[in-house]
Write an enzyme that holds these catalytic residues in place. Structure first.
Site, PDB file in Angstrom:
ATOM      1  N   TYR A   2      29.358  -5.202 -38.862  1.00  0.00           N
ATOM      2  CA  TYR A   2      29.498  -6.651 -39.018  1.00  0.00           C
ATOM      3  C   TYR A   2      28.166  -7.340 -38.712  1.00  0.00           C
ATOM      4  CZ  TYR A   2      31.560 -11.318 -38.743  1.00  0.00           C
ATOM      5  OH  TYR A   2      31.861 -12.646 -38.953  1.00  0.00           O
TER       6      TYR A   2
ATOM      7  N   SER B 276      26.812 -15.246 -38.834  1.00  0.00           N
ATOM      8  CA  SER B 276      27.492 -15.185 -37.538  1.00  0.00           C
ATOM      9  C   SER B 276      26.449 -15.030 -36.456  1.00  0.00           C
ATOM     10  CB  SER B 276      28.453 -13.995 -37.489  1.00  0.00           C
ATOM     11  OG  SER B 276      28.935 -13.780 -36.170  1.00  0.00           O
TER      12      SER B 276
END
Length: 277
Positions: free
Chosen positions: A172, A162
């Site tokens: 994350y 990401s």
């Protein structure tokens, strides 16, 4: 490593394309294949004539997708309905990756999920599952795939990371940064032996990922210009995969965002990571 060195390495990646003419029927194994980016990877790889092994928990969704892809593209499609949170499920996938019959030439590590940014309030067991699925499971799958790929002298591994890997955003970002760092090392390590490893770093992409976080459409707090479409993300990342790039950042706007994030002061970078939920 400095940002300047990083950029030089990425430029070298983009300047060189692996001398590789893929056969008409390779086999690609995709985790998290029942929806979102995983489903789009399955569709685009099948359209290129690749046979598929689809991995996800939802067996009914996988069988429906497999039937559509067989009918539309005439490719062979296997289904592995397993839970990658379960060690037995991971073992079934590693066994398929180690199989010498119909060997897997392309591994797409796509399975994942998100958590709220409030680490202090999140259930710690959910955080541990998050860490295992994003880091331990891809590590095990790559380890299982690599030996056969290296023996054959060819292979492609794509890790769905990401753009958050470059922008502080709770755990994350941390798990996605691991994927990027390992992919860059592994690409340099194995590229000369015919096996490349690419981390794709999409920005906000229209899939059901945010819905699974409990966010109704339009309530993510992200302006419209920041959203990407899944077909474009997948097409650009597959192009970069075949070029042997270590890191793929789809779209010019996110390439610019990553460049800014790499040189931004930590406080500003953290505020950038607070956008959206």
């Amino acid at each position: 490593m400095s940002a300047t060195t990083d950029e030089a390495a990425d430029s070298a990646d983009s300047a060189e394309t692996i001398g590789f003419n893929p056969p008409s029927r390779r086999t690609a194994l995709i985790t998290g294949a029942s929806s979102g980016l995983g489903e789009e990877y399955a569709a685009q790889l099948a359209a290129r004539g690749e046979n598929l092994v689809l991995v996800a928990r939802d067996g009914h969704a996988l069988e429906a997708l497999a039937a559509r892809l067989r009918a539309t593209h005439g490719v062979a499609v296997e289904v592995l309905a397993v839970d990658l949170h379960d060690p037995n499920g991971v073992s079934r996938v590693t066994a398929r990756l180690e199989a010498r019959a119909n060997p897997v030439s392309i591994l797409v590590n796509n399975a994942g999920f998100g958590l709220p940014l409030e680490f202090e309030s999140n259930d710690i067991e959910a955080e541990a599952r998050h860490l295992r699925l994003h880091n331990e499971v891809p590590m095990r799958l790559m380890h299982a795939a690599l030996r056969g790929m290296l023996e054959r002298g060819s292979g492609r591994i794509l890790n769905v990371a990401s753009v958050a890997a470059f922008i502080p955003r709770s755990t994350y970002s941390a798990v996605k940064q691991w994927l990027v760092t390992f992919s860059r090392w592994a690409n340099g390590r194995y590229r000369g032996r015919g096996v490349t490893v690419t981390a794709v770093c999409p920005g906000y992409t229209h899939t059901n990922f945010h819905e699974r976080l409990g966010l109704p459409p339009g309530e993510e707090g992200i302006p419209g210009w920041m959203w990407l479409d899944a077909p474009r993300v997948v097409a650009e990342s597959l192009r970069d995969l075949e070029r042997g790039k270590a890191v793929s950042v789809p779209s010019l706007k996110y390439k610019l965002i990553v460049a800014v994030a790499r040189i931004a002061p930590p406080g500003l970078a953290a505020r950038m990571g607070e956008r959206g939920r």
